[in-house]
Design a protein around this motif. Structure first.
Motif, mmCIF file in Angstrom:
data_model
loop_
_atom_site.group_PDB
_atom_site.id
_atom_site.type_symbol
_atom_site.label_atom_id
_atom_site.label_comp_id
_atom_site.label_asym_id
_atom_site.label_seq_id
_atom_site.Cartn_x
_atom_site.Cartn_y
_atom_site.Cartn_z
ATOM 1 N N ALA A 17 0.820 -1.219 0.000
ATOM 2 C CA ALA A 17 0.000 0.000 0.000
ATOM 3 C C ALA A 17 0.855 1.270 0.000
ATOM 4 C CB ALA A 17 -0.933 0.003 1.202
ATOM 5 N N TYR A 18 2.124 1.154 0.343
ATOM 6 C CA TYR A 18 3.006 2.326 0.371
ATOM 7 C C TYR A 18 3.608 2.648 -0.993
ATOM 8 C CZ TYR A 18 2.792 2.132 5.457
ATOM 9 O OH TYR A 18 2.362 2.149 6.754
ATOM 10 N N VAL A 19 3.634 1.663 -1.880
ATOM 11 C CA VAL A 19 4.219 1.866 -3.210
ATOM 12 C C VAL A 19 3.410 2.917 -3.966
ATOM 13 C CG1 VAL A 19 4.777 0.778 -5.421
ATOM 14 C CG2 VAL A 19 5.169 -0.462 -3.277
ATOM 15 N N GLY A 20 4.118 3.899 -4.495
ATOM 16 C CA GLY A 20 3.480 4.983 -5.230
ATOM 17 C C GLY A 20 3.277 6.245 -4.410
ATOM 18 N N LEU A 21 3.437 6.144 -3.085
ATOM 19 C CA LEU A 21 3.289 7.328 -2.234
ATOM 20 C C LEU A 21 4.564 8.166 -2.270
ATOM 21 C CD1 LEU A 21 1.695 5.831 1.025
ATOM 22 C CD2 LEU A 21 0.532 7.048 -0.832
ATOM 23 N N ALA A 22 4.419 9.450 -2.014
ATOM 24 C CA ALA A 22 5.590 10.303 -1.842
ATOM 25 C C ALA A 22 6.329 9.826 -0.597
ATOM 26 C CB ALA A 22 5.167 11.756 -1.685
ATOM 27 N N SER A 23 7.638 9.919 -0.611
ATOM 28 C CA SER A 23 8.467 9.421 0.481
ATOM 29 C C SER A 23 8.064 10.009 1.829
ATOM 30 C CB SER A 23 9.933 9.741 0.185
ATOM 31 O OG SER A 23 10.747 9.376 1.253
ATOM 32 N N ASP A 24 7.862 11.316 1.897
ATOM 33 C CA ASP A 24 7.515 11.938 3.183
ATOM 34 C C ASP A 24 6.134 11.511 3.661
ATOM 35 O OD1 ASP A 24 6.378 13.410 1.099
ATOM 36 O OD2 ASP A 24 6.556 15.322 2.135
ATOM 37 N N TRP A 35 4.987 1.847 13.260
ATOM 38 C CA TRP A 35 6.304 1.304 12.929
ATOM 39 C C TRP A 35 7.354 2.026 13.747
ATOM 40 C CZ3 TRP A 35 6.663 -3.119 10.503
ATOM 41 C CH2 TRP A 35 5.605 -3.524 9.693
ATOM 42 N N GLU A 36 8.229 1.275 14.431
ATOM 43 C CA GLU A 36 9.276 1.861 15.262
ATOM 44 C C GLU A 36 10.390 2.459 14.418
ATOM 45 O OE1 GLU A 36 10.755 -0.970 18.065
ATOM 46 O OE2 GLU A 36 8.745 -1.473 18.748
ATOM 47 N N THR A 37 10.759 1.781 13.340
ATOM 48 C CA THR A 37 11.840 2.228 12.474
ATOM 49 C C THR A 37 11.341 2.296 11.044
ATOM 50 O OG1 THR A 37 13.451 1.129 13.904
ATOM 51 C CG2 THR A 37 14.206 1.771 11.711
ATOM 52 N N VAL A 38 11.546 3.436 10.422
ATOM 53 C CA VAL A 38 11.185 3.625 9.011
ATOM 54 C C VAL A 38 12.478 3.955 8.279
ATOM 55 C CG1 VAL A 38 9.810 4.965 7.385
ATOM 56 C CG2 VAL A 38 8.905 4.479 9.662
ATOM 57 N N ARG A 39 12.816 3.132 7.292
ATOM 58 C CA ARG A 39 14.082 3.314 6.582
ATOM 59 C C ARG A 39 13.802 3.520 5.102
ATOM 60 N NH1 ARG A 39 18.760 -1.281 6.892
ATOM 61 N NH2 ARG A 39 17.089 -2.552 6.035
ATOM 62 N N ALA A 40 14.321 4.615 4.550
ATOM 63 C CA ALA A 40 14.197 4.912 3.118
ATOM 64 C C ALA A 40 15.583 4.801 2.498
ATOM 65 C CB ALA A 40 13.632 6.308 2.910
ATOM 66 N N VAL A 41 15.675 4.035 1.416
ATOM 67 C CA VAL A 41 16.965 3.812 0.759
ATOM 68 C C VAL A 41 16.817 4.000 -0.745
ATOM 69 C CG1 VAL A 41 17.763 2.225 2.544
ATOM 70 C CG2 VAL A 41 16.558 1.324 0.568
ATOM 71 N N PRO A 42 17.910 4.386 -1.408
ATOM 72 C CA PRO A 42 17.873 4.497 -2.860
ATOM 73 C C PRO A 42 18.000 3.113 -3.496
ATOM 74 C CG PRO A 42 20.043 5.094 -2.067
ATOM 75 C CD PRO A 42 19.181 4.847 -0.854
ATOM 76 N N PRO A 43 17.614 2.971 -4.757
ATOM 77 C CA PRO A 43 17.765 1.688 -5.451
ATOM 78 C C PRO A 43 19.233 1.266 -5.469
ATOM 79 C CG PRO A 43 16.494 3.225 -6.775
ATOM 80 C CD PRO A 43 17.023 3.987 -5.612
ATOM 81 N N ASN A 57 10.780 -0.799 5.410
ATOM 82 C CA ASN A 57 11.791 -0.276 4.500
ATOM 83 C C ASN A 57 11.142 0.229 3.217
ATOM 84 O OD1 ASN A 57 14.342 -1.439 5.892
ATOM 85 N ND2 ASN A 57 12.933 -3.157 5.745
ATOM 86 N N PHE A 58 11.600 1.370 2.757
ATOM 87 C CA PHE A 58 11.117 1.937 1.500
ATOM 88 C C PHE A 58 12.289 2.109 0.548
ATOM 89 C CE2 PHE A 58 8.143 4.437 4.444
ATOM 90 C CZ PHE A 58 7.140 3.494 4.355
ATOM 91 N N GLN A 59 12.120 1.639 -0.670
ATOM 92 C CA GLN A 59 13.054 2.001 -1.740
ATOM 93 C C GLN A 59 12.456 3.234 -2.397
ATOM 94 O OE1 GLN A 59 14.791 -0.945 -4.511
ATOM 95 N NE2 GLN A 59 13.734 0.243 -6.074
ATOM 96 N N VAL A 60 13.237 4.296 -2.471
ATOM 97 C CA VAL A 60 12.722 5.580 -2.946
ATOM 98 C C VAL A 60 13.495 6.039 -4.178
ATOM 99 C CG1 VAL A 60 12.350 8.002 -2.333
ATOM 100 C CG2 VAL A 60 12.031 6.219 -0.604
ATOM 101 N N GLU A 61 12.755 6.351 -5.235
ATOM 102 C CA GLU A 61 13.322 6.916 -6.456
ATOM 103 C C GLU A 61 12.585 8.204 -6.772
ATOM 104 O OE1 GLU A 61 14.336 4.427 -9.971
ATOM 105 O OE2 GLU A 61 13.393 2.833 -8.767
ATOM 106 N N ASP A 62 13.321 9.279 -6.975
ATOM 107 C CA ASP A 62 12.739 10.577 -7.317
ATOM 108 C C ASP A 62 11.622 10.984 -6.361
ATOM 109 O OD1 ASP A 62 14.455 10.803 -9.554
ATOM 110 O OD2 ASP A 62 13.054 9.635 -10.773
ATOM 111 N N GLY A 63 11.823 10.687 -5.058
ATOM 112 C CA GLY A 63 10.868 11.108 -4.042
ATOM 113 C C GLY A 63 9.635 10.241 -3.903
ATOM 114 N N THR A 64 9.595 9.102 -4.631
ATOM 115 C CA THR A 64 8.429 8.218 -4.603
ATOM 116 C C THR A 64 8.846 6.813 -4.182
ATOM 117 O OG1 THR A 64 7.390 9.481 -6.385
ATOM 118 C CG2 THR A 64 6.542 7.273 -6.001
#
Length: 71
Positions: A17-24, A35-43, A57-64
């Motif tokens: 459900a998080y895929v497609g959302l803006a990172s923030d 969630w205790e820990t939220v981690r955003a990483v580049p591809p 964990n979120f993989q983030v590209e161009d803020g998404t």
């Protein structure tokens, strides 16, 4: 022999459900859901492989968010 500890409960959340959302927005939503820990990483980032309860964990590209997984 000592018994294994019971891991703490983590949010019952659909990672897809998080895929497609803006990172923030994804970060705010994940934290509000507990969630205790939220981690955003580049591809292609090098990450450790240990599973951590309470981490999303979120993989983030161009803020998404382009990929999301738990642990």
């Amino acid at each position: 022999m000592a018994s294994l500890p019971t891991p703490p409960a983590q949010p019952d959340d659909d990672a897809d459900a998080y895929v497609g959302l803006a990172s923030d927005a994804a970060d705010r939503q994940a934290r509000s859901r507990g969630w205790e820990t939220v981690r955003a990483v580049p591809p292609g980032a090098f990450l450790t492989m240990e599973f951590r309860h309470g981490r999303i964990n979120f993989q983030v590209e161009d803020g998404t968010v382009t990929r999301c997984w738990v642990g």
